[in-house]
Scaffold this motif. Structure first.
Motif, PDB file in Angstrom:
ATOM      1  N   UNK A 137     -20.170  21.197  -0.999  1.00 35.05           N
ATOM      2  CA  UNK A 137     -19.014  20.304  -0.974  1.00 35.05           C
ATOM      3  C   UNK A 137     -17.823  20.961  -1.680  1.00 35.05           C
ATOM      4  N   UNK A 138     -18.127  21.627  -2.796  1.00 36.04           N
ATOM      5  CA  UNK A 138     -17.080  22.325  -3.531  1.00 36.04           C
ATOM      6  C   UNK A 138     -16.396  23.342  -2.625  1.00 36.04           C
TER       7      UNK A 138
ATOM      8  N   UNK B 260     -11.701  25.360   0.490  1.00 36.68           N
ATOM      9  CA  UNK B 260     -11.396  26.159   1.675  1.00 36.68           C
ATOM     10  C   UNK B 260     -12.437  27.214   1.956  1.00 36.68           C
ATOM     11  N   UNK B 261     -13.507  27.223   1.165  1.00 35.70           N
ATOM     12  CA  UNK B 261     -14.583  28.158   1.425  1.00 35.70           C
ATOM     13  C   UNK B 261     -15.611  27.472   2.316  1.00 35.70           C
ATOM     14  N   UNK B 262     -15.400  27.584   3.629  1.00 32.72           N
ATOM     15  CA  UNK B 262     -16.205  26.798   4.552  1.00 32.72           C
ATOM     16  C   UNK B 262     -17.519  27.478   4.908  1.00 32.72           C
TER      17      UNK B 262
ATOM     18  N   UNK C 240     -15.829  31.092   8.233  1.00 30.47           N
ATOM     19  CA  UNK C 240     -15.464  29.929   9.026  1.00 30.47           C
ATOM     20  C   UNK C 240     -13.976  29.610   8.863  1.00 30.47           C
ATOM     21  N   UNK C 241     -13.475  29.795   7.630  1.00 31.71           N
ATOM     22  CA  UNK C 241     -12.083  29.456   7.371  1.00 31.71           C
ATOM     23  C   UNK C 241     -11.145  30.230   8.282  1.00 31.71           C
ATOM     24  N   UNK C 242     -11.495  31.460   8.546  1.00 30.84           N
ATOM     25  CA  UNK C 242     -10.644  32.307   9.376  1.00 30.84           C
ATOM     26  C   UNK C 242     -10.600  31.760  10.807  1.00 30.84           C
TER      27      UNK C 242
ATOM     28  N   UNK D  17     -25.822  26.089  11.668  1.00 31.64           N
ATOM     29  CA  UNK D  17     -25.536  24.750  11.178  1.00 31.64           C
ATOM     30  C   UNK D  17     -24.402  24.696  10.154  1.00 31.64           C
ATOM     31  N   UNK D  18     -24.188  25.767   9.383  1.00 29.51           N
ATOM     32  CA  UNK D  18     -23.113  25.694   8.382  1.00 29.51           C
ATOM     33  C   UNK D  18     -21.761  25.619   9.061  1.00 29.51           C
ATOM     34  N   UNK D  19     -21.594  26.452  10.075  1.00 25.33           N
ATOM     35  CA  UNK D  19     -20.349  26.403  10.828  1.00 25.33           C
ATOM     36  C   UNK D  19     -20.202  25.037  11.487  1.00 25.33           C
ATOM     37  N   UNK D  20     -21.275  24.589  12.143  1.00 28.72           N
ATOM     38  CA  UNK D  20     -21.226  23.306  12.842  1.00 28.72           C
ATOM     39  C   UNK D  20     -20.923  22.175  11.868  1.00 28.72           C
TER      40      UNK D  20
END
Lengths: 332, 396, 566
Positions: free
Chosen positions: A75-76, A81-83, A93-95, A292-295
């Motif tokens: 969540x942090x 912005x660290x996705x 992911x942020x990019x 799943x992290x990206x999703x």
């Protein structure tokens, strides 16, 4: 008014928090954690994972800690912005976000504008001229808009344009412009492509909006204040525009609350059929490959957008309806 | 400056009474509304529903869909999984009934066979209808073996070619030469059942949660309301997708089928719960419910005898309006490859084949399941509309 | 047409209005003729559906979806000597619009829904002014404030920027009147303007209309179903029945020499209540059935996060009274007085914070109705029964009359099968309905019949007390009298006590033995019905009584009496 806004804002933050938990659970659902799937993926591509990288990831996501700590770390990251990192695209992911979010939003906002542009005049016409030919046409079109799923409409549109006009309507820019910088020519080219997805996304929601507006307006047209206004000597059309339409618009604005989720849902499907360079194909690919992290990040982000939109609509509603502004009735 | 609640409700009540008497006056001149006074609720609902012409027609259409779903094996001319690689993307054949030849004419149904041409530029094989060769077709023809209702072994089909292996593609074939009509018929079964089972599960959740919230009120009600608000504020498709993507890859088609239905109903119960709760609260304040309590009726009796009959019709309405949503959701998920997976056949799975524009241009009949979706969803919506108008025959 | 008489401002001549449903045709008004005169009030009376409102709308030529099929509405301009025929004008044309709001104005029954909820009162008045008068916005606003001042709205400079929902019912109707009169019309059409209001508020509005009529010298056409209001304000009366004018004349003649049987029935129903003779009241000795002491109930307001706290309502405050066996005790008050809550407390729906209501049951033990546990074994429900206000919502529409009346017999194991059916038939006969009707559903019955069914259900268990909550206020005049007579008869035959909750003091005088008057949750006065109605002691009771219209034009209470010249 301020109390009302504060309440809405708190509600939004709470909702977002719950959504993040749901999304985190979804991320955790497939067997194996981030690292095991990372390793599995690398080895399937014939690469050997770097021990240091693995350790770094382990530490970053606090994978050795309890689930709650993992959630908090994730969540942090979301807030700072660290996705996370996409395996598929081998990029943060942020990019990917920053590259595609603009186009996603442009298409969605255009679709909402077009949707209202279609729905309001047709809805008013339909109610004022109830049971006229135009009303029947609007009703039939409205029903079709509800019954034809977005992706099917996109397919049919694609087929018709291709077979009848020989035009391919996929993508948002012609191949020549795809990697160009933005210019007037590219903008025109964009416009010649963007109408199709915008139309597809707009019609689905517009159909529902027309039905809501028509039903509301039919109710309002029967209200005694319409008679009062006519008894003043106002022209019939002026009465309708100034009073019942004004009142019937209020529930329509609160409808934005569910129009937005619908728009985002349908733009998702449409973007995939029409092969648009938005966030949607990324999400689909991430889901199909269980990245799943990206999703998860994408779903959370979509939820966030929806809630911002809903908040804006609540503010708008409170601003134009004195009964809500003064806390006489609830927003919905 | 504010009205007290009692004041407000008294004013409301007065207005309602005036309205009903006036409406009664109007009713006297409305044709078809002459009540003898002994019609039960369901008779009144039926009478009202029947006046909704579109809903009536739609009910027949859905009956046809139901028959297709139930008797899919019998109605399908071919095994939907039967690959006939020789007939890739074969176009639809028209069914002719009157066979004319040198001897005159007789009633004998047939279709024309195909001939293969190779396109000069693309070197693609293209099927054309060959009007010189007839394939005779018969009703109750022998075909693939199946068990009717999973019990009775049979091999007769409503329609089939006289010679078993002859091509019969009434609405064309797909990439692997499978009969689209048979696939569509099987898909109808799966897609409709997803809608039905999904709505049943939603209904269970919705009635349970909505009913409890309406009955007990208080904290439970407030919590439920928040959950519903939360679920309704989410973009559903991405969340569905997240959930279905998280399904283990090694699940069997049946497991996936139930998991998908469960996912759809987990997010779909909210509307039903809202309807149930709303009706419950409205009914709780009805005088006749208070009257039943004062008659000495127990809580169970009040709920079952006085409240449930008043909202069954509303629940049926809400459920029938929820079915098209379920069907559309399943279709969208499967279309994107995140729902049901081949070899299971559903309308969405079938439409997956039609994703590519070039394929679509050669074989537009692949869009046939789309037509089925539109007709089914429209019909269900009209039925729902008709039910909604008829659900409460005591208001005007 | 030439000017028929110097003060006739509007003439309705053989007006016909038709509604069309498919091939069916309904005449909403049939050959309606009457004149409106400057300075005079003409009342249109009749029950709902009699064509009163349609006639009013036809004068304004706003009747769609109906059509004015024939007849004329002629408006005379007394100064210029011009005449204008309204019924044949284009309903949305400039000519008729110049008349609406400027020369003929209209006010309606529901002042809340008759004003736009999303515009300020001021904006709505200013719009009317600017439509007909050549003034700028600033001037229009000044005139709007003046108009509000004329209708006695407090602090009009601020009230002008308020929304209708910030006004009380009476103030909204005043604002409506201000809007209607902002352009100084010759004719004011008032369509049941006081029906939704309390009696004291009604009296204020009636006085206001009269006052403005005198100062503006306009003609008023007043539509109502309340003969008391007619008797108070009318100069001329037009009686309508199902679209026809059945009688038309001066108020004096209509009330004292009515020619048509329908007029006689209307007037009889309202005069009859007023001229009731004193009945010997049952003795108030021995032990009371219910003895309520210091009942207090406070509804806390909803607490909202970060919102303004809602102060809540003190619905009952130290309410004490006794209900004696066999008596009819009236509980009278305006809306918000707590009278309905009191009935519900006695039925165990709400539990008061303080006080007790001791009830002596048939078996001799004493129960506190303020305690929820007293209702556990249902004995209280068998002995105290309730009759509801709304005959439409108090009967389950999905059950037959037989099932409705038999419900208390069935659930209390009193009768089953054929015996139950016989008992239902007997009960139907007692309340004056045919036993043959028991297989029908409530939708087949009229309001009065439904109320009789409700009474049959209430007496099925031979109760000791009936709580009747506004049981007759939803009924039209003549039917109300019949239902009251039925209840009186039942009281005499069955010997039960009745707690009669009502806002209509006229009914109370006719029906009750004793009366308690409630105001803002408190009992302000208790006494016999005749003492309260004829010699009230408390100021509030006096005010309440003086606001009740007298059903005799010779004996006006609110308005100045008719001058001898008329």
């Amino acid at each position: 008014m301020i109390a009302y806004l504060a309440r809405r804002l708190i509600a939004m933050i709470l909702t977002l928090l719950i959504l993040s938990m749901v999304v985190f659970v979804v991320i955790q659902l497939p067997p194996g954690d981030f690292v095991t799937s990372y390793i599995a993926r690398l080895s399937s591509m014939g690469e050997v994972p770097d021990e240091n990288v693995v350790e770094a990831i382990r530490a970053q996501y606090k994978l050795d800690d309890p689930l709650f700590v993992q959630y908090w770390a994730w969540l942090e990251g979301m807030f700072t912005g660290n996705f996370g990192f996409s395996f598929e695209m081998k990029r943060p992911v942020a990019e990917i976000f920053s590259q595609r979010i603009g186009i996603s939003l442009t298409v969605e906002i255009l679709a909402i504008v077009v949707m209202w542009g279609i729905a309001i005049p047709i809805g008013i016409y339909s109610a004022v001229y109830q049971y006229s030919v135009g009303d029947y046409v609007a009703t039939i079109v409205g029903f079709l808009g509800i019954a034809v799923p977005n992706f099917l409409f996109a397919l049919i549109l694609m087929y018709v344009c291709y077979v009848w006009f020989g035009v391919t309507i996929t993508g948002l820019n012609s191949p020549d412009f795809a990697n160009e910088r933005w210019s007037l020519a590219k903008l025109l080219d964009f416009a010649s492509h963007v109408w199709a997805p915008v139309l597809v996304i707009a019609t689905g929601g517009a159909a529902t909006l027309i039905r809501v507006l028509r039903a509301n307006l039919l109710d309002e047209l029967k209200k005694p204040y319409v008679l009062t206004a006519r008894a003043k000597g106002l022209k019939r059309h002026k009465v309708i525009m100034r009073y019942p339409v004004r009142v019937a618009m209020n529930p329509l604005i609160s409808v934005v609350g569910w129009v937005l989720p619908t728009v985002i849902s349908s733009s998702f499907v449409t973007a995939i059929v029409l092969n648009m360079p938005t966030l949607s194909p990324i999400l689909l690919r991430a889901l199909l490959s269980q990245d799943m992290y990206l999703a998860g990040a994408l779903i959370l982000f979509m939820g966030f957008l929806t809630m911002i939109g809903t908040l804006l609509s609540d503010i708008l509603l409170a601003w134009i309806d004195p009964r809500i502004r003064m806390g006489m009735i609830g927003a919905r | 400056m504010t009205m007290t609640t009692e004041n407000l409700s008294a004013a409301e009540a007065d207005k309602d009474i005036v309205a009903t008497t006036e409406d009664a006056q109007l009713d006297a001149v409305k044709p078809g509304l002459q009540y003898g006074g002994t019609e039960s609720q369901w008779q009144l609902i039926r009478a009202r529903f029947r006046r909704h012409r579109l809903a009536r027609v739609s009910l027949w259409i859905m009956a046809v869909f139901a028959i297709v779903a139930i008797f899919a094996e019998f109605l399908a001319p071919k095994d939907p999984h039967d690959v006939q690689a020789r007939y890739t993307y074969a176009p639809p054949q028209a069914l002719h009934f009157i066979d004319r030849d040198a001897d005159g004419w007789r009633i004998k149904p047939y279709v024309y066979d195909y001939k293969v041409e190779v396109e000069a530029e693309s070197l693609r094989r293209v099927f054309r209808i060959d009007e010189t060769k007839k394939i005779y077709v018969r009703f109750f023809a022998e075909g693939f073996e199946y068990k009717l209702f999973g019990l009775i072994p049979m091999n007769r089909h409503l329609i089939g070619p006289e010679k078993k292996r002859k091509p019969l593609f009434l609405i064309g074939s797909d990439r692997l030469g499978r009969d689209m009509l048979s696939r569509l018929i099987y898909g109808t079964r799966i897609s409709l059942s997803v809608g039905l089972i999904g709505v049943s599960m939603s209904l269970f959740l919705g009635v349970l949660i909505g009913g409890l919230a309406g009955f007990y009120g208080g904290l439970f009600d407030a919590a439920t309301q928040r959950v519903i608000e939360f679920l309704r504020s989410l973009p559903t498709i991405p969340l569905w997708m997240g959930l279905s993507a998280a399904m283990p890859r090694d699940w069997s088609p049946l497991q996936i089928y139930f998991a998908i239905t469960l996912i759809l109903s987990l997010l779909g119960w909210t509307e039903l719960a809202r309807v149930v709760r709303g009706r419950f609260l409205a009914l709780k304040s009805e005088d006749y419910v208070s009257a039943a309590l004062y008659d000495g009726a127990s809580h169970v009796r009040v709920v079952l005898r006085h409240m449930v009959p008043a909202f069954t019709s509303h629940i049926i309405t809400a459920a029938s309006l929820a079915i098209p949503g379920m069907i559309l959701a399943e279709t969208a998920l499967s279309f994107l490859g995140l729902g049901l997976q081949a070899p299971v056949i559903s309308w969405g799975v079938l439409l997956q084949e039609a994703q590519n524009i070039r394929v679509l241009a050669t074989a537009p009949w692949l869009l046939a399941p789309g037509l089925a979706i539109i007709v089914a969803v429209l019909a269900m919506n009209f039925i729902g509309d008709g039910l909604r108008d008829a659900a409460d025959p005591y208001t005007h | 047409m030439t000017q028929p008489n110097d003060d006739v401002i509007l003439r309705v001549d053989r007006l016909n209005v038709d509604f069309t449903f498919g091939k069916m045709n309904l005449k909403a008004a049939r050959d309606v003729s009457f004149d409106l005169r400057l300075g005079r009030t003409t009342c249109l009376v009749g029950e709902s559906g009699s064509g009163k409102s349609v006639t009013a709308r036809a004068i304004m030529n706003i009747v769609e979806p109906a059509v004015i099929s024939s007849g004329a509405v002629t408006l005379f301009d007394l100064k210029e000597g011009e005449v204008l025929e309204l019924a044949s004008l284009d309903p949305d044309g400039a000519e008729i619009r110049a008349v609406r709001g400027a020369r003929i104005a209209m006010i309606f029954q529901e002042p809340m829904s008759s004003l736009s909820p999303v515009h300020t009162i001021g904006a709505q008045i200013i719009e009317a002014i600017m439509l007909h008068q050549d003034v700028d916005k600033h001037e229009a606003r000044k005139r709007a404030i003046e108009a509000l001042r004329d209708v006695h709205i407090h602090d009009p400079e601020r009230a002008v920027d308020r929304y209708p929902f910030e006004y009380s019912g009476g103030m909204r109707q005043r604002a409506m009147i201000a809007m209607a009169l902002a352009c100084e019309p010759d004719v004011l059409i008032a369509d049941e303007p006081t029906t939704a209001l309390d009696v004291t508020t009604q009296a204020g509005i009636l006085k206001l209309i009269r006052e403005l009529q005198v100062s503006h010298g306009m003609a008023v056409m007043f539509i109502t179903h309340d003969m008391g209001v007619v008797a108070e304000i009318a100069d001329d009366v037009v009686v309508m029945l199902r679209g026809d004018v059945v009688e038309h004349g001066a108020v004096e003649q209509i009330f004292h020499e009515p020619k048509h049987s329908y007029s006689r029935a209307l007037i009889g129903a309202s005069l009859g209540l007023n001229n009731a003779e004193a009945r010997p009241a049952p003795p108030t000795e021995g032990t009371p059935l219910i003895s309520a002491r210091d009942l207090s109930l406070f509804f806390p307001g909803q607490r909202k996060l970060l919102g303004k706290p809602d102060p809540g309502v003190q619905t009952l405050k130290d309410v004490s009274f006794d209900l004696w066996p066999g008596e009819i005790l009236g509980v009278v008050g305006e809306s918000g007085s707590g009278k309905t809550t009191l009935g519900r407390v006695l039925m165990g729906k709400y539990q008061p914070e303080a006080g007790e209501a001791l009830y002596r049951t048939g078996s001799g033990d004493v129960r506190d109705l303020a305690d929820r546990n007293s209702f556990r074994d249902k004995q209280v429900y068998r002995e105290i029964r309730m009759i509801f206000q709304d005959p439409y919502s108090s009967l389950n529409p999905r059950m037959t009359v037989e099932q409705i009346i038999a419900e208390p017999l069935w659930v209390n194991n009193i009768a089953k099968g054929a015996a139950m059916r016989d008992r239902v038939a007997e009960l139907l006969e007692i309340v004056g309905l045919s036993p043959a009707m028991m297989e029908r559903y409530p939708h087949a019955f009229s309001g009065g019949q439904r109320q009789r069914i409700g009474i049959a259900r209430a007496i099925a268990l031979e109760p000791r007390i009936i709580i009747a909550d506004e049981a007759t206020s939803a009924l039209d005049g003549s039917i109300r009298a019949q239902v009251l007579d039925l209840l009186l008869k039942l009281r005499d035959e069955l010997g039960m006590a009745i707690l009669f909750i009502a806002h209509d003091i006229g009914v109370v005088r006719y029906f009750c033995d004793r009366v308690v008057v409630m105001h803002k949750g408190q009992i302000v006065e208790t006494g016999t019905a005749h003492q309260i109605c004829d010699a009230p002691r408390e100021d509030y009771t006096k005010a309440l009584l003086s606001a009740v219209p007298s059903p005799d034009p010779r004996n006006r209470k609110i308005m100045p009496p008719l001058s001898v010249a008329e």
